[in-house]
Design a protein around this motif. Structure first.
Motif, short mmCIF file in Angstrom:
data_model
loop_
_atom_site.label_atom_id
_atom_site.label_comp_id
_atom_site.label_asym_id
_atom_site.label_seq_id
_atom_site.Cartn_x
_atom_site.Cartn_y
_atom_site.Cartn_z
N CYS A 74 9.57 4.13 37.42
CA CYS A 74 11.03 4.19 37.26
C CYS A 74 11.70 3.15 38.14
O CYS A 74 11.22 2.84 39.23
CB CYS A 74 11.54 5.57 37.63
N GLU A 75 12.80 2.63 37.68
CA GLU A 75 13.59 1.70 38.49
C GLU A 75 14.98 2.27 38.71
O GLU A 75 15.61 2.76 37.77
CB GLU A 75 13.72 0.35 37.77
N LEU A 76 15.41 2.20 39.96
CA LEU A 76 16.73 2.70 40.30
C LEU A 76 17.66 1.51 40.54
O LEU A 76 17.31 0.59 41.26
CB LEU A 76 16.61 3.54 41.58
N PHE A 77 18.81 1.54 39.92
CA PHE A 77 19.80 0.47 40.11
C PHE A 77 21.08 1.08 40.64
O PHE A 77 21.52 2.11 40.15
CB PHE A 77 20.10 -0.23 38.78
N THR B 178 13.42 3.87 32.81
CA THR B 178 11.98 3.81 32.69
C THR B 178 11.62 3.39 31.27
O THR B 178 12.45 3.47 30.38
CB THR B 178 11.31 5.14 33.07
N ARG B 179 10.39 2.91 31.11
CA ARG B 179 10.03 2.30 29.82
C ARG B 179 8.62 2.71 29.43
O ARG B 179 7.71 2.71 30.26
CB ARG B 179 10.12 0.78 29.99
N LEU B 180 8.47 3.07 28.18
CA LEU B 180 7.13 3.24 27.61
C LEU B 180 6.86 2.01 26.77
O LEU B 180 7.59 1.73 25.81
CB LEU B 180 7.07 4.50 26.73
N LYS B 181 5.80 1.27 27.15
CA LYS B 181 5.53 0.02 26.45
C LYS B 181 4.94 0.29 25.08
O LYS B 181 4.08 1.14 24.90
CB LYS B 181 4.51 -0.82 27.25
N GLY B 182 5.43 -0.49 24.12
CA GLY B 182 4.83 -0.46 22.80
C GLY B 182 3.86 -1.62 22.66
O GLY B 182 3.55 -2.31 23.64
N SER B 183 3.45 -1.88 21.43
CA SER B 183 2.46 -2.94 21.21
C SER B 183 3.13 -4.30 21.06
O SER B 183 2.48 -5.28 20.72
CB SER B 183 1.65 -2.62 19.96
#
Ligand SMILES: [Zn+2]
Length: 452
Positions: A50-53, A64-69
């Motif tokens: 997670c990234e906090l800004f 936050t990010r779930l990477k795809g293909s």
């Protein structure tokens, strides 16, 4: 076969929402960082990065990010962490205790919109737990400041870190609530929202003694004319696509409205006459529709005068003007000045307080179709419709950078519709545990089918 609800997420989603409600993020001041940190920790426990800004101290957003293909499309699950104030004296429970009773989670933000934050977090976790092979990235952003315009939250992120949040599609608040019509649920999907033009008018005059009114030029009298003129103005009606479809769907389901709506669709110029008629039996509905059909101008603040016997030389008023998609604040301001030209523009000063463009997304997209088809899996007899929101959401920031945004938090109507709407920014705001499960189930199914 009717799709099954994910009963197994009930406890986890409920706890998540209760915890979020307990973190008081009343805006102002917001203080969203605490909630953003809580979410980051909660998700990092499950392996998310997670990234906090922070746009300013305390004004945190988490991403936050779930990477795809690497394929398209990618999609952002958006929510805001801040809430509006709540006066505990007016509530029947503590608005910041996250209490669960009678099958509902109670508290400020339960509907607007910490429940959606909890649902979106659950969806991210389920995507990860089930190890789904995503085509594009799925991003979650829970942001600060929406209730004060979003400039210190979503707006700030879009300006300063566009690479973190730019996606083809965005799912956000502003729709999804089912309207029960004729025993059938009509689910709304927000595809458009009005723009805002908040402005101040200062009327000038010349002072004098209150006992000789004719010798002075009373600024309150001038402002009175301005308020009368603008407040009663009925701007030209316009039927944007979302409203046209919404009216069509409502008419299909409700015989009482059918006649009025078909008259209206056939003859928009006679709209007010038709709506006046409708208002005799369905006041709230008629006025809501009226606001969807035109620019509105509402006087909201007025100040003038200093003493009983002094004729005031100044009077100020603030107006909340809302414009339709395809209108813009500059043209609206011109139209407003034209309306009061004969009152004397040389004695009136104008100041724009805030101007937000209206925004809209097409309802003819693969994601929109998927939303509709998944809803029908869960509720085969339901109807769906795009809607125009008369208020505004953070979706406008993302529409501005080219994302297709839908307001869609799927909820069944388990309280009377009007009563539920009144709790948003009102008292005893709450969401049923069943709707947390329903929302998670529907949104996850959309992701599962659309993103893999
Ligand atoms: Zn909201």
């Amino acid at each position: 076969m009717v799709a099954k609800l994910f009963k197994e997420v009930e406890e986890e989603a409920t706890d998540l929402l209760s915890d979020l409600i307990r973190i008081n993020t009343t805006n102002p001041p917001g203080n969203e960082t605490e909630a953003a940190k809580y979410l980051a920790k909660n998700m990092e426990n499950e392996g998310f990065k997670c990234e906090l800004f922070q746009s300013a101290p305390g004004r945190g957003s988490v991403i936050t990010r779930l990477k795809g293909s690497g394929q398209k499309p990618n999609l952002l699950l958006l929510s805001h962490l801040d809430v509006v104030a709540a006066n505990p004296k007016e509530w029947s429970v503590d608005p910041f205790a996250g209490i669960v009773k009678d099958g509902f989670v109670w508290g400020r933000g339960a509907l607007d919109m910490k429940s959606m934050t909890a649902i979106e977090v659950m969806v991210m976790k389920l995507l990860k737990r089930n190890n789904l092979k995503l085509k594009g990235d799925v991003i979650l952003a829970a942001t600060a400041d929406e209730e004060k315009g979003g400039e210190a939250g979503a707006g700030w992120l879009v300006r300063n870190h566009p690479e973190k949040v730019r996606t083809d599609y965005v799912i956000n608040e502003g729709g999804g609530l089912a309207m029960p019509i004729n025993g059938k649920n009509l689910f709304t999907i927000q595809t458009a929202e009005k723009g805002i033009l908040w402005f101040k008018v200062k009327a000038k005059g010349s002072p004098g003694h209150g006992s000789v009114p004719g010798a002075a030029d009373n600024a309150i009298m001038r402002m009175n004319r301005v308020v009368e003129r603008l407040g009663n103005h009925r701007a030209k009606m316009m039927l944007v696509p979302a409203v046209k479809q919404f009216l069509g769907e409502v008419a299909k389901e409700n015989k009482l409205l059918q006649q009025g709506v078909s008259l209206l669709l056939a003859n928009p110029e006679a709209g007010d006459q038709i709506l006046d008629m409708l208002a005799q039996t369905e006041k709230a509905m008629a006025e809501e529709v009226r606001a969807m059909l035109r620019m509105t101008i509402t006087p909201t603040v007025i100040h003038g005068g200093v003493k009983e016997n002094i004729i005031p030389s100044e009077c100020e008023a603030v107006f909340d003007c809302r414009i339709l998609p395809r209108q813009n604040p500059t043209e609206a301001m011109k139209e407003i000045k034209d309306l009061i030209r004969d009152i004397g523009l040389e004695k009136l000063e104008f100041e724009t307080i805030q101007a937000n463009e209206p925004s809209e997304s097409s309802a003819e997209t693969p994601l929109y179709e998927k939303i509709v088809s998944v809803l029908k899996e869960f509720e085969p007899g339901c109807a769906t419709t795009p809607i125009l929101l008369t208020g505004g959401t953070d979706s406008r920031f993302f529409r501005r950078i080219g994302s297709i945004c839908y307001g869609f938090q799927p909820q069944r109507a388990d309280m009377p519709y009007g009563e539920m709407l009144k709790t948003i920014h009102g008292i005893d705001e709450r969401i049923s545990v069943e709707n947390l499960v329903f929302g998670t189930s529907v949104l996850y199914s959309i992701m599962e089918q659309f993103m893999t």
